[in-house]
Design a protein around this motif. Structure first.
Motif, PDB file in Angstrom:
ATOM      1  N   ALA A  75      -5.734   2.083  -1.865  1.00 35.93           N
ATOM      2  CA  ALA A  75      -5.872   0.827  -2.448  1.00 35.93           C
ATOM      3  C   ALA A  75      -7.068   0.296  -2.517  1.00 35.93           C
ATOM      4  O   ALA A  75      -7.288  -0.447  -3.429  1.00 35.93           O
ATOM      5  CB  ALA A  75      -4.581  -0.110  -2.019  1.00 35.93           C
TER       6      ALA A  75
ATOM      7  N   LEU B 254      -3.271   3.284  -7.343  1.00 36.17           N
ATOM      8  CA  LEU B 254      -2.883   2.144  -8.274  1.00 36.17           C
ATOM      9  C   LEU B 254      -3.044   2.771  -9.583  1.00 36.17           C
ATOM     10  O   LEU B 254      -3.700   3.485  -9.800  1.00 36.17           O
ATOM     11  CB  LEU B 254      -3.760   0.846  -8.264  1.00 36.17           C
TER      12      LEU B 254
ATOM     13  N   THR C 115       0.709  -1.218   0.078  1.00 40.88           N
ATOM     14  CA  THR C 115      -0.036  -0.020  -0.010  1.00 40.88           C
ATOM     15  C   THR C 115       0.755   1.196   0.075  1.00 40.88           C
ATOM     16  O   THR C 115       1.149   1.952   1.049  1.00 40.88           O
ATOM     17  CB  THR C 115      -0.976  -0.139   1.136  1.00 40.88           C
TER      18      THR C 115
END
Length: 307
Positions: free
Chosen positions: A64, A14, A10
């Motif tokens: 995330a 992304l 993390t």
């Protein structure tokens, strides 16, 4: 039903490399496998130990999770959990550490590559850095996963996990599955700089959260010399190559934005209910701890430990 374990360190939002490297497979397989997604916050510590005294690490867990959900993972079908909330992982990793020599740990090619990227050496790296493939083996084997969707650079870690599972089974009796790995059709998406793979640390990414203006700007500025990555993106997003980059880049940007807009829309809806994210993680924590307790009881029994 067989199980999948996958996830990410993390370290922030992304990007499309994550999507085509792993997220796409997760979404496709969540109806076929019992799916576990680990948000590996402890593995961030080997090179982000002092990031805002942990605040950034905590915030990045939720970033995330949001990206996974926005990409199409269903929390009713998929178990999300935070690595640091599962003490059984650390206990299993300790048992596994006795099955791996220091020499074997040093031979892991991904550890070597990340060590070089971090500009450190074996003499100066922290022990967690060297041992994180063993920790990753515990992540995979605590829920007894059968399949691990991964990027190409993670294959050495899965090979080490397979070695650990075989060695434990040989020494103490059949306990763990020997997991397979699944690599996507685009396991190593090149970065916008045209020099290396897409990576947040190299600032050469298109994030899943990038708005239309940001995508347009990034693609306009992207390297387009010999061996550039944009034609690879064209294949992904259905844009035919054009010798005139002035025509190709705007068409590519339009296609990338069309792809990202449903993900952005889902994320906007999810951000309206922040409490829902914590509920997902609480549910995942409780489930994985229950599974982990059973696995550790079996491990300790086979090893002759008190349990």
């Amino acid at each position: 039903m067989q199980r999948i374990l996958t996830g990410e360190r993390t370290t922030g939002n992304l990007h499309i490399g994550h999507y085509f490297g792993s997220l796409q497979s997760r979404v496709a397989l969540q109806d076929e496998y019992e799916t576990f997604i680990i948000l590996a916050d402890m593995q961030v510590l080997y090179d982000h130990l002092e990031d805002e005294k942990g605040k950034a690490i905590r915030d990045n867990v939720y970033l995330a999770l949001l990206d996974n959900l926005a990409a199409g993972l269903d929390p009713e079908k998929t178990t999300f959990f935070v690595q640091s909330e599962i003490p059984e992982l650390a206990e299993l990793a300790m048992f596994f550490s006795f099955l791996v020599s220091v020499g074997r740990a040093k031979r892991n090619p991904t550890v070597k590559a990340e060590m070089e990227q971090a500009g450190t050496s074996y003499e100066h790296m922290n022990l967690g850095f060297l041992c994180f493939p063993v920790s990753q083996a515990a992540d995979i084997l605590l829920p007894k996963a059968n399949l691990v969707p991964v990027g190409e650079d993670q294959i050495p870690h899965i090979e080490q996990t397979r070695e650990i599972a075989r060695r434990f089974n040989t020494l103490f009796g059949e306990t763990f599955p020997v997991p397979d790995y699944l690599v996507s059709d685009f396991p190593r998406l090149p970065g916008l700089d045209g020099k290396s793979k897409m990576s947040k640390s190299l600032n050469n990414v298109i994030n899943l959260t990038d708005d239309e203006e940001t995508v347009n700007r990034k693609i306009k500025k992207a390297y387009s010399g010999e061996g550039h990555a944009l034609f690879t993106y064209g294949k992904l997003f259905g844009v035919e190559p054009d010798e005139r980059m002035g025509a190709f880049k705007p068409a590519l940007a339009e296609s990338v934005n069309a792809f990202l807009e449903p993900i952005r829309a889902r994320r906007r809806e999810l951000e309206k209910e922040p409490g829902f994210l914590r509920e997902i993680l609480d549910k995942g924590r409780d489930r994985v701890r229950e599974i982990g307790a059973r696995t550790l009881a079996e491990v300790k029994d086979r090893m002759g430990m008190v349990y």
